[in-house]
Write an enzyme that holds these catalytic residues in place. Structure first.
Site, PDB file in Angstrom:
ATOM      1  N   HIS A  39     -25.701  18.193  28.026  1.00 60.50           N
ATOM      2  CA  HIS A  39     -26.381  17.250  26.949  1.00 60.50           C
ATOM      3  C   HIS A  39     -27.159  18.346  25.917  1.00 60.50           C
ATOM      4  CE1 HIS A  39     -29.033  13.586  26.108  1.00 60.50           C
ATOM      5  NE2 HIS A  39     -29.936  14.706  25.376  1.00 60.50           N
ATOM      6  N   GLU A  40     -27.704  19.270  26.348  1.00 63.59           N
ATOM      7  CA  GLU A  40     -28.379  20.129  25.735  1.00 63.59           C
ATOM      8  C   GLU A  40     -27.604  21.055  24.695  1.00 63.59           C
ATOM      9  OE1 GLU A  40     -31.341  19.259  25.570  1.00 63.59           O
ATOM     10  OE2 GLU A  40     -31.929  18.468  27.611  1.00 63.59           O
ATOM     11  N   GLN A  80     -34.104  19.849  18.733  1.00 63.14           N
ATOM     12  CA  GLN A  80     -34.648  18.677  18.698  1.00 63.14           C
ATOM     13  C   GLN A  80     -36.258  18.676  18.030  1.00 63.14           C
ATOM     14  OE1 GLN A  80     -33.679  17.940  22.874  1.00 63.14           O
ATOM     15  NE2 GLN A  80     -33.813  15.833  22.311  1.00 63.14           N
ATOM     16  N   HIS A 133     -26.826  19.295  21.645  1.00 61.92           N
ATOM     17  CA  HIS A 133     -27.704  19.303  20.818  1.00 61.92           C
ATOM     18  C   HIS A 133     -27.398  20.482  20.017  1.00 61.92           C
ATOM     19  CE1 HIS A 133     -30.304  15.791  21.368  1.00 61.92           C
ATOM     20  NE2 HIS A 133     -30.477  16.083  22.725  1.00 61.92           N
ATOM     21  N   GLY A 181     -35.256  18.129  29.924  1.00 62.47           N
ATOM     22  CA  GLY A 181     -34.594  19.227  29.187  1.00 62.47           C
ATOM     23  C   GLY A 181     -35.122  19.222  27.583  1.00 62.47           C
ATOM     24  N   LEU A 236     -34.804  12.277  24.272  1.00 62.80           N
ATOM     25  CA  LEU A 236     -35.979  12.182  23.794  1.00 62.80           C
ATOM     26  C   LEU A 236     -35.948  12.048  22.307  1.00 62.80           C
ATOM     27  CD1 LEU A 236     -37.628  15.293  25.533  1.00 62.80           C
ATOM     28  CD2 LEU A 236     -38.204  12.638  26.061  1.00 62.80           C
TER      29      LEU A 236
END
Ligand code: GNR
Ligand code: NI
Length: 168
Positions: free
Chosen positions: A134-135, A51, A138, A46, A93
């Site tokens: 999780h995304e 990011q 972000h 993902g 990442l």
């Protein structure tokens, strides 16, 4: 297509809150393609636009084994979440080499738009539910290490800064 550089914790830009997409145009679809290439190259399952230092609500995910099931979530909103939670060992990442357990709702229902501006609802469970949450964190400027103890956060921060010094 281009793989984009990924911001690394503790870069303060990772804490920027993303704005909703208001124009589903060709530049947006190019961003989605570049994010997909970035995710597949990394490799990861993902990626949130945050990011790659783009502060718009855009997420790409592919949890398939063959890496041929790209899913795009634009302006995602959680419309319901299960009361039961599950612990999963997460990685990011933007925090390479760190894997830590995080507890989140086991299932979530999300409303989002695809890159053509079509609205859809999606029921996620298991790894997909972990990844989506999780995304979405972000996009709100939140990195998974912020769920950990202060002590662990401090250790991770110094480990990342040390890595940066060694690479530079
Ligand atoms: O590639 C990734 N793997 C992963 C594993 C467990 C929980 C979450 C993730 S997401 C991560 C890619 C990433 O950093 N997305 O923001
Ligand atoms: Ni991440």
């Amino acid at each position: 297509m281009a793989a984009l550089p990924i911001l690394r914790f503790p870069d303060p830009r990772l804490h920027t809150v993303a704005k909703p997409v208001d124009c589903f145009d060709e530049p947006l679809r190019q961003l989605v393609r570049d994010m997909a290439e970035t995710m597949y190259t990394a490799p990861g399952i993902g990626l949130a636009a945050t990011q790659v230092d783009v502060h718009q609500q855009v997420i790409v995910i592919d949890t398939s084994d063959a890496h041929n099931r790209l899913q795009v979530f634009i302006n995602p909103e959680i419309i319901s979440a299960s009361t039961d939670a599950k612990v999963y060992e997460e990685g990011c990442l933007s925090v390479p080499g760190i894997y830590e357990e995080v507890e989140r709702p086991d299932r979530v229902r999300v409303r989002a738009f695809d890159e053509h501006g079509r609205e859809f609802t999606y029921d996620a469970e298991g790894l997909m539910a972990v990844c989506l949450q999780h995304e979405m964190d972000h996009l709100k400027g939140r990195v998974f290490v912020q769920y950990l103890s202060r002590l662990k956060q401090t250790r991770i921060r110094s480990r990342m800064l040390k890595q940066d010094r060694e690479v530079a």
